[in-house]
Design an enzyme around this catalytic site. Structure first.
Site, PDB file in Angstrom:
ATOM      1  N   SER A 164      44.255  88.420  52.454  1.00 45.12           N
ATOM      2  CA  SER A 164      43.434  87.382  53.382  1.00 45.12           C
ATOM      3  C   SER A 164      42.287  86.318  53.082  1.00 45.12           C
ATOM      4  O   SER A 164      41.887  85.839  54.044  1.00 45.12           O
ATOM      5  CB  SER A 164      41.997  88.977  53.915  1.00 45.12           C
ATOM      6  OG  SER A 164      42.925  89.900  54.115  1.00 45.12           O
ATOM      7  N   HIS A 194      49.803  87.940  56.950  1.00 41.39           N
ATOM      8  CA  HIS A 194      48.864  88.796  57.103  1.00 41.39           C
ATOM      9  C   HIS A 194      49.131  89.931  57.456  1.00 41.39           C
ATOM     10  O   HIS A 194      48.165  89.195  58.877  1.00 41.39           O
ATOM     11  CB  HIS A 194      47.451  87.680  56.981  1.00 41.39           C
ATOM     12  CG  HIS A 194      46.146  88.450  57.086  1.00 41.39           C
ATOM     13  ND1 HIS A 194      45.137  88.231  58.034  1.00 41.39           N
ATOM     14  CD2 HIS A 194      45.824  89.374  56.161  1.00 41.39           C
ATOM     15  CE1 HIS A 194      44.169  88.973  57.043  1.00 41.39           C
ATOM     16  NE2 HIS A 194      43.817  89.863  56.504  1.00 41.39           N
ATOM     17  N   GLU A 250      49.651  87.029  60.642  1.00 35.18           N
ATOM     18  CA  GLU A 250      49.094  85.677  60.484  1.00 35.18           C
ATOM     19  C   GLU A 250      50.153  85.218  59.608  1.00 35.18           C
ATOM     20  O   GLU A 250      50.924  86.189  58.326  1.00 35.18           O
ATOM     21  CB  GLU A 250      47.644  85.430  60.251  1.00 35.18           C
ATOM     22  CG  GLU A 250      47.037  86.407  61.603  1.00 35.18           C
ATOM     23  CD  GLU A 250      45.425  85.134  61.168  1.00 35.18           C
ATOM     24  OE1 GLU A 250      44.873  85.023  61.733  1.00 35.18           O
ATOM     25  OE2 GLU A 250      45.085  86.186  59.877  1.00 35.18           O
ATOM     26  N   ASN A 307      40.373  85.410  61.096  1.00 38.97           N
ATOM     27  CA  ASN A 307      38.550  85.195  60.050  1.00 38.97           C
ATOM     28  C   ASN A 307      37.406  83.904  60.317  1.00 38.97           C
ATOM     29  O   ASN A 307      36.718  84.141  59.951  1.00 38.97           O
ATOM     30  CB  ASN A 307      39.162  86.175  58.842  1.00 38.97           C
ATOM     31  CG  ASN A 307      39.445  87.365  58.505  1.00 38.97           C
ATOM     32  OD1 ASN A 307      38.708  87.925  59.749  1.00 38.97           O
ATOM     33  ND2 ASN A 307      40.226  88.089  57.647  1.00 38.97           N
TER      34      ASN A 307
HETATM   35  N1  LIG Z   1      42.202  96.515  53.324  1.00 35.09           N
HETATM   36  C1  LIG Z   1      42.385  95.644  54.653  1.00 35.09           C
HETATM   37  O1  LIG Z   1      41.538  96.051  55.574  1.00 35.09           O
HETATM   38  C2  LIG Z   1      43.620  94.404  53.966  1.00 35.09           C
HETATM   39  C3  LIG Z   1      43.863  93.693  55.060  1.00 35.09           C
HETATM   40  C4  LIG Z   1      44.809  92.592  55.272  1.00 35.09           C
HETATM   41  C5  LIG Z   1      44.969  92.076  53.482  1.00 35.09           C
HETATM   42  N2  LIG Z   1      43.792  92.984  52.669  1.00 35.09           N
HETATM   43  C6  LIG Z   1      44.423  92.287  51.713  1.00 35.09           C
HETATM   44  O2  LIG Z   1      45.947  93.277  50.957  1.00 35.09           O
HETATM   45  C7  LIG Z   1      45.673  92.913  49.595  1.00 35.09           C
HETATM   46  C8  LIG Z   1      45.320  94.674  49.268  1.00 35.09           C
HETATM   47  O3  LIG Z   1      44.405  95.110  49.495  1.00 35.09           O
HETATM   48  P1  LIG Z   1      44.253  97.391  49.712  1.00 35.09           P
HETATM   49  O4  LIG Z   1      42.948  97.198  50.569  1.00 35.09           O
HETATM   50  O5  LIG Z   1      45.539  97.337  50.172  1.00 35.09           O
HETATM   51  O6  LIG Z   1      44.089  97.335  48.016  1.00 35.09           O
HETATM   52  P2  LIG Z   1      44.164  98.622  47.436  1.00 35.09           P
HETATM   53  O7  LIG Z   1      43.402  98.112  46.238  1.00 35.09           O
HETATM   54  O8  LIG Z   1      44.084  99.854  48.138  1.00 35.09           O
HETATM   55  O9  LIG Z   1      45.116  98.462  46.874  1.00 35.09           O
HETATM   56  C9  LIG Z   1      46.297  97.698  45.547  1.00 35.09           C
HETATM   57  C10 LIG Z   1      46.703  98.048  44.861  1.00 35.09           C
HETATM   58  O10 LIG Z   1      48.114  97.020  44.152  1.00 35.09           O
HETATM   59  C11 LIG Z   1      47.700  97.663  43.008  1.00 35.09           C
HETATM   60  N3  LIG Z   1      47.584  97.146  42.519  1.00 35.09           N
HETATM   61  C12 LIG Z   1      47.097  95.563  40.915  1.00 35.09           C
HETATM   62  N4  LIG Z   1      47.063  94.586  39.982  1.00 35.09           N
HETATM   63  C13 LIG Z   1      47.963  95.610  40.910  1.00 35.09           C
HETATM   64  C14 LIG Z   1      49.549  94.100  39.533  1.00 35.09           C
HETATM   65  N5  LIG Z   1      49.247  92.976  38.700  1.00 35.09           N
HETATM   66  N6  LIG Z   1      50.797  94.934  39.875  1.00 35.09           N
HETATM   67  C15 LIG Z   1      51.195  95.763  40.939  1.00 35.09           C
HETATM   68  N7  LIG Z   1      50.086  96.513  41.943  1.00 35.09           N
HETATM   69  C16 LIG Z   1      48.444  95.762  41.560  1.00 35.09           C
HETATM   70  C17 LIG Z   1      46.472  98.594  42.199  1.00 35.09           C
HETATM   71  O11 LIG Z   1      46.799  99.898  41.397  1.00 35.09           O
HETATM   72  C18 LIG Z   1      46.550  99.439  44.181  1.00 35.09           C
HETATM   73  O12 LIG Z   1      47.484 100.031  43.771  1.00 35.09           O
HETATM   74  C19 LIG Z   1      44.608  92.834  49.060  1.00 35.09           C
HETATM   75  O13 LIG Z   1      44.912  90.861  49.362  1.00 35.09           O
HETATM   76  C20 LIG Z   1      43.372  92.502  50.257  1.00 35.09           C
HETATM   77  O14 LIG Z   1      42.879  91.268  50.512  1.00 35.09           O
HETATM   78  C21 LIG Z   1      43.870  94.210  52.831  1.00 35.09           C
END
Ligand SMILES: NC(=O)c1ccc[n+]([C@@H]2O[C@H](COP(=O)([O-])OP(=O)(O)OC[C@H]3O[C@@H](n4cnc5c(N)ncnc54)[C@H](O)[C@@H]3O)[C@@H](O)[C@H]2O)c1
Length: 505
Positions: free
Chosen positions: A123, A144, A156, A194
């Site tokens: 993000s 995204h 995106e 954003n």
């Molecule tokens: N949550 C949101 O609203 C949102 C929206 C758009 C984008 N994002 C982006 O998506 C990504 C994930 O966010 P999320 O909210 O799903 O996080 P989350 O914490 O729910 O999930 C992350 C997962 O990644 C795993 N992980 C960590 N390091 C790892 C690695 N090296 N290899 C494999 N797995 C690994 C963790 O164990 C966890 O299960 C981030 O980059 C975030 O910025 C989040």
């Protein structure tokens, strides 16, 4: 280059909130999907969770049982990254850290083929910076998704500095084939949504910091007059104050502390105090059991004026004249070259928010911008200590006679909706002028990504091409910090229209 073939396996690495959602989208579209997560057992849990969601889709008759069974058979947790070797696309949704993402893609590059499309769901990190770690960065894009990915259509598709257009197109077409609404954008802090949405939060917080109104009143005005689905205070309580502030800080830092993106001190204090919103029980509002939601400030009933005199066409609030007549209040129209206003029987004036303050004029009440004056259920008014009480009473009674609730706020130039919309329009013009995205994609992104009632360019066309520029120019004069300085793109836009209308000097 067209969308990926449905027989090509897609991998999702990082199977938390976003990873699960993205995997479900690819799976339901028809791909074989592999899940990988570093946390032991997490990929298997994610597969089970996705299976459960598919069951609910079957219950709701949005998926047949046969399709669910076929999808489940296509979904495989992987115990090792090397099991992703035959994937045509890997989407990464691991934790938001540059070094972790770079390391992951370096490892992946040794496993997948050189033609495999690699995508990050980041993000806030630079797609270019993540891709910079790769041997073949041309096949690296940002994809995204918005949360929850299976429900929200916007994606995106971000091209980093080194992204090859054929791979960006493949990512775009694939997202479209998955039933999403992709928009193409350049790698810029905050991408489209954003970046352009920042003033929605920042201006609401600024009005609050200026003691203009309380959160409940500002939220009510944004919803009931501005046509936004939620107000900025309730929305950030839902998102989490820490999450929302961290996006703001990241955009501000990435723009080298550009004053247009300055975070809010009031929000900082809230985060410092641990009031992060619904998830901690308190944020701007108290969400604990039994807590009462504060009511917006709403003015007492006042007598409507016996008549009004309209000087000028009141654009872009011209609909008000018909509404006033329909309410049985006589309107006398007078041609006026110099400005546009309603004159009340008290002799005071009612003027659409324009970036000036009531204190600069004798006896003026400002009214805020509405998305649609006919549908608006609340209108904000602002007055200064120099405004005659009778003028404020007549202005209040006028809008009440049109069936609107009235909130009287402090003397804040640009009020609430007007300054917010003007700044969103400005950032949208600036982004397009800098090659971030097309006007059409910006409008799509803001409508689908943050539910705005209109895209910034649609809004700008409706308000008149120089409206936002004029308002920001006035605000900039009163706050020369640069926060409100209209962009060169908006200046050009307004000036071009002035010439067409023959009013340029
Ligand atoms: N949550 C949101 O609203 C949102 C929206 C758009 C984008 N994002 C982006 O998506 C990504 C994930 O966010 P999320 O909210 O799903 O996080 P989350 O914490 O729910 O999930 C992350 C997962 O990644 C795993 N992980 C960590 N390091 C790892 C690695 N090296 N290899 C494999 N797995 C690994 C963790 O164990 C966890 O299960 C981030 O980059 C975030 O910025 C989040």
């Amino acid at each position: 280059m067209t969308a990926l073939d449905l027989s090509s396996p897609v991998a999702v690495v990082g199977t938390g909130t976003m990873g699960q959602g993205i995997a479900q989208v690819a799976l339901v579209a028809g791909h074989p999907v592999r899940l990988y997560d570093t946390a032991p057992g997490r990929a298997r849990e994610a597969a089970d969770a996705i299976g459960g969601r598919l069951d609910r889709l079957v219950e709701k008759e949005r998926l047949t049982a046969a399709d669910r069974d076929a999808a489940r058979a296509r979904l495989l947790p992987a115990g090792n990254l090397s099991e992703l070797a035959d994937c045509a696309l890997v989407v990464e949704a691991v934790l938001e850290r540059l070094d972790v993402k770079q390391e992951l893609f370096r490892e992946l590059e040794d496993i997948v083929t050189d033609d495999c499309l690699l995508a990050t769901n980041t993000s806030s990190l630079s797609v270019t910076a993540i891709g910079g770690a790769l041997r073949v960065p041309g096949r690296f894009v940002g994809l995204h998704f918005f949360n929850p990915a299976p429900l929200l259509p916007l994606v995106e598709v971000v091209s980093g500095f080194a992204t090859d257009v054929t791979y960006a197109t493949r990512a775009y077409e694939t997202a479209r084939a998955w039933g999403k609404a992709p928009v193409a954008c350049a790698d810029t802090p905050g991408f489209i949504v954003n970046r352009i949405a920042r003033p929605f939060y920042a201006e609401a917080f600024a009005v609050y910091e200026a003691q203009g109104a309380d959160p409940a009143t500002i939220d009510a005005v944004l919803r009931e007059s501005g046509g936004f689905r939620m107000g900025a205070f309730e929305l950030t309580d839902l998102i989490g104050q820490d999450v929302n502030e961290s996006v703001t800080r990241s955009v501000w830092q990435s723009f080298f502390q550009d004053v247009r993106f300055t975070p809010s001190l009031a929000q900082r204090r809230l985060v410092e105090s641990g009031r992060l919103g619904r998830k901690t029980g308190q944020g701007w509002y108290d969400h604990r059991d039994g807590a009462e939601r504060p009511e917006p400030d709403t003015a007492e009933r006042q007598q409507p004026p016996a008549y009004v005199v309209a000087e000028g066409d009141l654009a872009p609030a011209g609909d008000l004249l018909a509404l006033i007549r329909e309410a049985g209040i006589p309107v006398r129209e007078e041609d006026e070259d110099n400005g546009t206003r309603l004159v009340l029987p008290s002799g005071g004036q009612l003027v659409l928010a324009d970036g000036q303050t009531s204190v600069e004029f004798r006896d003026v009440v400002y009214f805020d911008l509405a998305l649609d004056y006919r549908k608006a259920t609340r209108i904000a008014l602002s007055a200064s200590q120099d405004t005659a009480p009778q003028t404020l009473a007549e202005a209040t009674g006028l809008f009440q006679a049109l069936g609107k609730k009235v909130s009287v706020i402090g003397d804040v130039p640009g009020m609430i909706v007007a300054r917010t919309v003007a700044r969103i329009i400005d950032l949208a013009h600036d982004a397009v002028a800098k090659g971030v995205a097309t006007e059409e994609d910006v409008d799509t992104a803001m409508r689908l990504g943050v539910n705005y009632p209109l895209g910034p360019f649609e809004w700008s066309r409706r308000l008149g091409r120089s409206w936002a520029y004029a308002l920001l120019d006035d605000l900039h004069l009163r706050d020369p910090s640069g926060r409100y300085a209209p962009s060169l793109a908006l200046y050009r836009h307004a000036h071009a229209s002035d010439k067409r209308e023959g009013t340029a000097s």
